[in-house]
Design a protein around this motif. Sequence first.
Motif, short mmCIF file in Angstrom:
data_model
loop_
_atom_site.label_atom_id
_atom_site.label_comp_id
_atom_site.label_asym_id
_atom_site.label_seq_id
_atom_site.Cartn_x
_atom_site.Cartn_y
_atom_site.Cartn_z
N GLN A 156 -40.75 41.33 32.86
CA GLN A 156 -41.75 40.29 32.61
C GLN A 156 -41.54 39.67 31.22
N GLU A 157 -41.26 40.51 30.24
CA GLU A 157 -41.04 40.00 28.89
C GLU A 157 -39.78 39.15 28.83
N ARG A 158 -38.75 39.56 29.56
CA ARG A 158 -37.53 38.76 29.59
C ARG A 158 -37.80 37.39 30.21
N ASP A 159 -38.57 37.37 31.29
CA ASP A 159 -38.93 36.10 31.92
C ASP A 159 -39.73 35.23 30.96
N ARG A 160 -40.65 35.85 30.20
CA ARG A 160 -41.45 35.10 29.23
C ARG A 160 -40.55 34.51 28.14
N LEU A 161 -39.61 35.30 27.65
CA LEU A 161 -38.68 34.81 26.63
C LEU A 161 -37.80 33.69 27.17
N SER A 162 -37.34 33.84 28.40
CA SER A 162 -36.50 32.79 29.01
C SER A 162 -37.28 31.48 29.12
N ALA A 163 -38.54 31.55 29.52
CA ALA A 163 -39.37 30.35 29.61
C ALA A 163 -39.55 29.72 28.23
N HIS A 164 -39.74 30.56 27.22
CA HIS A 164 -39.90 30.06 25.85
C HIS A 164 -38.61 29.39 25.37
N ILE A 165 -37.48 29.98 25.69
CA ILE A 165 -36.19 29.39 25.32
C ILE A 165 -36.03 28.03 26.00
N ASP A 166 -36.39 27.95 27.28
CA ASP A 166 -36.32 26.67 28.00
C ASP A 166 -37.19 25.62 27.31
N ASP A 167 -38.40 26.01 26.91
CA ASP A 167 -39.30 25.09 26.20
C ASP A 167 -38.68 24.64 24.88
N LEU A 168 -38.10 25.57 24.15
CA LEU A 168 -37.46 25.23 22.88
C LEU A 168 -36.29 24.28 23.08
N MET A 169 -35.52 24.49 24.14
CA MET A 169 -34.39 23.60 24.41
C MET A 169 -34.87 22.19 24.75
N ARG A 170 -35.96 22.09 25.52
CA ARG A 170 -36.52 20.76 25.82
C ARG A 170 -37.01 20.09 24.54
N THR A 171 -37.64 20.87 23.68
CA THR A 171 -38.12 20.34 22.40
C THR A 171 -36.95 19.85 21.55
N ARG A 172 -35.88 20.66 21.49
CA ARG A 172 -34.69 20.27 20.73
C ARG A 172 -34.09 18.99 21.30
N ASP A 173 -34.02 18.90 22.62
CA ASP A 173 -33.45 17.70 23.25
C ASP A 173 -34.29 16.46 22.94
N ALA A 174 -35.61 16.61 22.93
CA ALA A 174 -36.50 15.50 22.58
C ALA A 174 -36.27 15.08 21.13
N LEU A 175 -36.10 16.06 20.25
CA LEU A 175 -35.83 15.74 18.85
C LEU A 175 -34.48 15.05 18.70
N ASP A 176 -33.48 15.50 19.44
CA ASP A 176 -32.17 14.84 19.40
C ASP A 176 -32.29 13.37 19.80
N GLU A 177 -33.10 13.08 20.81
CA GLU A 177 -33.31 11.69 21.23
C GLU A 177 -33.97 10.88 20.11
N LEU A 178 -34.93 11.48 19.42
CA LEU A 178 -35.58 10.78 18.31
C LEU A 178 -34.61 10.52 17.17
N VAL A 179 -33.72 11.46 16.91
CA VAL A 179 -32.72 11.27 15.85
C VAL A 179 -31.80 10.11 16.21
N VAL A 180 -31.36 10.04 17.46
CA VAL A 180 -30.49 8.94 17.90
C VAL A 180 -31.22 7.61 17.74
N THR A 181 -32.48 7.55 18.14
CA THR A 181 -33.27 6.33 18.02
C THR A 181 -33.45 5.94 16.55
N ALA A 182 -33.74 6.93 15.71
CA ALA A 182 -33.94 6.64 14.28
C ALA A 182 -32.65 6.14 13.64
N LYS A 183 -31.52 6.71 14.00
CA LYS A 183 -30.23 6.26 13.44
C LYS A 183 -29.93 4.83 13.88
N ALA A 184 -30.22 4.53 15.14
CA ALA A 184 -29.99 3.17 15.64
C ALA A 184 -30.89 2.18 14.91
N HIS A 185 -32.15 2.56 14.69
CA HIS A 185 -33.08 1.71 13.97
C HIS A 185 -32.62 1.49 12.53
#
Length: 125
Positions: A86-115
């Motif tokens: 159960q703890e491993r599943d919880r950690l995996s879900a948290h890692i997935d959330d962190l990766m989505r957050t990182r990907d969203a930040l990467d998109e913002l960085v690309v947009t900011a650089k273009a701007h």
Amino acid sequence: MRIGELAARAGVSVRSVRYYEEQGLLTATRSTSGQRHYTEDEIERVAFIQRLYAAGLSSRTIAEVLPCVDTPSEENSDAALERMAQERDRLSAHIDDLMRTRDALDELVVTAKAHRKLLRLAVAG
């Protein structure tokens, strides 16, 4: 052995040993003057607790897993394995959330650089 010796031999702080005791992960006998005393077995137990913390388990979860060490049985082993899964599943879900957050930040960085590039061109032009 007293608390300072246990801490030194286990490679943890005295504060950690006290915390483990407060959380019910470790027990000590008390002298008539109230000093904590531990057995040699507690050195290995502290090392095991440290490995469980390093694996991302909370003190509450560790307390749920320790019966497989304290009173080994197939039932306690199954319960510990299930809890760790159960703890491993919880950690995996948290890692997935962190990766989505990182990907969203990467998109913002690309947009900011273009701007920023457009601003430089506007100022230069």
